[in-house]
Design an enzyme around this catalytic site. Structure first.
Site, PDB file in Angstrom:
ATOM      1  N   ASP A  75      -2.083  -0.496   6.012  1.00  0.00           N
ATOM      2  CA  ASP A  75      -2.333   0.231   7.258  1.00  0.00           C
ATOM      3  C   ASP A  75      -3.800   0.529   7.541  1.00  0.00           C
ATOM      4  O   ASP A  75      -4.108   1.069   8.605  1.00  0.00           O
ATOM      5  CB  ASP A  75      -1.581   1.567   7.242  1.00  0.00           C
ATOM      6  N   LYS A  99      -8.714  -4.693  -2.901  1.00  0.00           N
ATOM      7  CA  LYS A  99      -7.280  -4.905  -3.103  1.00  0.00           C
ATOM      8  C   LYS A  99      -6.946  -6.385  -3.072  1.00  0.00           C
ATOM      9  O   LYS A  99      -6.153  -6.872  -3.888  1.00  0.00           O
ATOM     10  CB  LYS A  99      -6.484  -4.163  -2.023  1.00  0.00           C
ATOM     11  N   THR A 141      -2.908   0.059  -4.320  1.00  0.00           N
ATOM     12  CA  THR A 141      -3.274   1.328  -3.712  1.00  0.00           C
ATOM     13  C   THR A 141      -4.717   1.726  -3.994  1.00  0.00           C
ATOM     14  O   THR A 141      -5.313   1.275  -4.978  1.00  0.00           O
ATOM     15  CB  THR A 141      -2.321   2.434  -4.239  1.00  0.00           C
ATOM     16  N   GLY A 142      -5.251   2.558  -3.144  1.00  0.00           N
ATOM     17  CA  GLY A 142      -6.545   3.154  -3.407  1.00  0.00           C
ATOM     18  C   GLY A 142      -6.466   4.319  -4.364  1.00  0.00           C
ATOM     19  O   GLY A 142      -7.483   4.820  -4.838  1.00  0.00           O
ATOM     20  N   ASP A 146       0.849  -1.175   0.000  1.00  0.00           N
ATOM     21  CA  ASP A 146       0.000   0.000   0.000  1.00  0.00           C
ATOM     22  C   ASP A 146       0.899   1.244   0.000  1.00  0.00           C
ATOM     23  O   ASP A 146       2.070   1.184   0.393  1.00  0.00           O
ATOM     24  CB  ASP A 146      -0.876  -0.032   1.248  1.00  0.00           C
ATOM     25  N   LEU A 147       0.339   2.365  -0.428  1.00  0.00           N
ATOM     26  CA  LEU A 147       1.099   3.618  -0.420  1.00  0.00           C
ATOM     27  C   LEU A 147       0.844   4.431   0.853  1.00  0.00           C
ATOM     28  O   LEU A 147       1.643   4.416   1.780  1.00  0.00           O
ATOM     29  CB  LEU A 147       0.766   4.447  -1.662  1.00  0.00           C
ATOM     30  N   ASP A 148      -0.272   5.149   0.897  1.00  0.00           N
ATOM     31  CA  ASP A 148      -0.529   6.093   1.984  1.00  0.00           C
ATOM     32  C   ASP A 148      -0.612   5.403   3.336  1.00  0.00           C
ATOM     33  O   ASP A 148      -1.338   4.422   3.517  1.00  0.00           O
ATOM     34  CB  ASP A 148      -1.832   6.849   1.712  1.00  0.00           C
ATOM     35  N   ASN A 178      -9.166  -0.661   4.124  1.00  0.00           N
ATOM     36  CA  ASN A 178      -9.215  -1.067   2.718  1.00  0.00           C
ATOM     37  C   ASN A 178      -8.044  -1.976   2.341  1.00  0.00           C
ATOM     38  O   ASN A 178      -7.993  -2.471   1.215  1.00  0.00           O
ATOM     39  CB  ASN A 178      -9.279   0.150   1.792  1.00  0.00           C
TER      40      ASN A 178
END
Length: 272
Positions: free
Chosen positions: A223, A200, A43-44, A9-11, A226
């Site tokens: 984190d 995801k 990622t979202g 994941d990114l954020d 999602n």
């Protein structure tokens, strides 16, 4: 080494609180790729706001974007696979948001649209303005989402948001009863909405299967809520220390926060 893919994941995960990838994380991922592991961003984000980090990491494979709604090939500049919203379902979702008085961010093929400028969107716009990456992501304010939908574009994701947590929670409770949608909190004041069945986790497993990679051969880092679909369906799902308690309670391992080198340290230990 039992793993063949690292899903990230990114954020809130590989991005630190200032939105940067820590140098040690980049080095650890470079080492993992040199050892033959595939590194996949899950990622979202829309692909246009994923691109700068994809390029910074020097990746070459596709990324999974909009919470699993589609797989995007940056080298070819196109969606490889994905299912946008049915147009009728998209319009019904907008009507539900109107009924509950909540705001929307709409992800189309090459643009993100909004009606109300929120603090989050102000921050996103400032980040876009400062990018040197080309093409720059397009974030555009419109007077009416319904007018845009009349043109029948591909809609890949909605972000439903509001500063009033109670109002947002009331919308979420109503959305859970709508079978056409998958809705997941991605932040305390933002809910990601995808077509039913998209997540995801489902997209990651489908993509990996096509690569001949089993779920047990994937390690994933995330984190937020999602991310749970992928964290709970792979060989090793790892939550960040900054994740909500409800996320950490459902995964097998929790490491340090995204303001530390915890991801790099865990990858290094896996490769040792």
């Amino acid at each position: 080494m039992p793993f063949r893919m690292i899903a990230l994941d990114l954020d809130g995960t590989i991005l630190d609180p200032e939105g940067r990838i820590r140098p040690r994380t980049i080095a650890a991922l470079d080492f993992a790729r040199a050892r033959g592991l595939e590194v996949t961003l899950v990622t979202g984000r829309h692909h246009s706001v994923t691109r700068p980090y994809y390029e910074e990491l020097g990746l070459s494979g596709p990324a999974i974007c909009c919470n699993g709604t589609y797989v995007y090939d940056f080298l070819a500049g196109r969606v490889l696979s994905g299912e946008p919203f049915d147009h009728g379902d998209a319009r019904r979702l907008v009507a539900s948001c109107r009924q509950h008085g909540v705001d929307m961010l709409v992800y189309l093929d090459d643009v993100m649209l909004y009606e109300v400028l929120t603090p989050h969107l102000q921050k996103l716009g400032a980040w876009i303005d400062g990018l040197s990456t080309r093409p720059k992501p397009e974030l555009r304010q419109v007077a009416s989402v319904e007018v845009v939908l009349d043109a029948a574009p591909n809609v890949w994701k909605f972000v439903v948001t509001h500063s009033d947590a109670g109002r947002l929670a009331a919308w979420y409770a109503a959305a859970e009863a709508m079978p056409a949608y998958s809705a997941e909190y991605s932040w305390h004041d933002r809910i990601d909405v995808m077509p039913a069945g998209r997540s995801k986790g489902s997209r990651l497993l489908s993509w990996a299967e096509g690569r001949g990679i089993a779920p047990s051969e994937i390690v994933a880092f995330g984190d937020n809520f999602n991310d749970l679909g992928m964290l709970t369906s792979v060989g090793l799902g790892i939550a960040m220390g900054n994740a909500p308690d409800g996320v950490k309670a459902k995964v097998g391992e929790v490491i340090g926060g995204n303001d530390t080198d915890a991801i790099a340290e865990r990858i290094e230990s896996l490769l040792a």
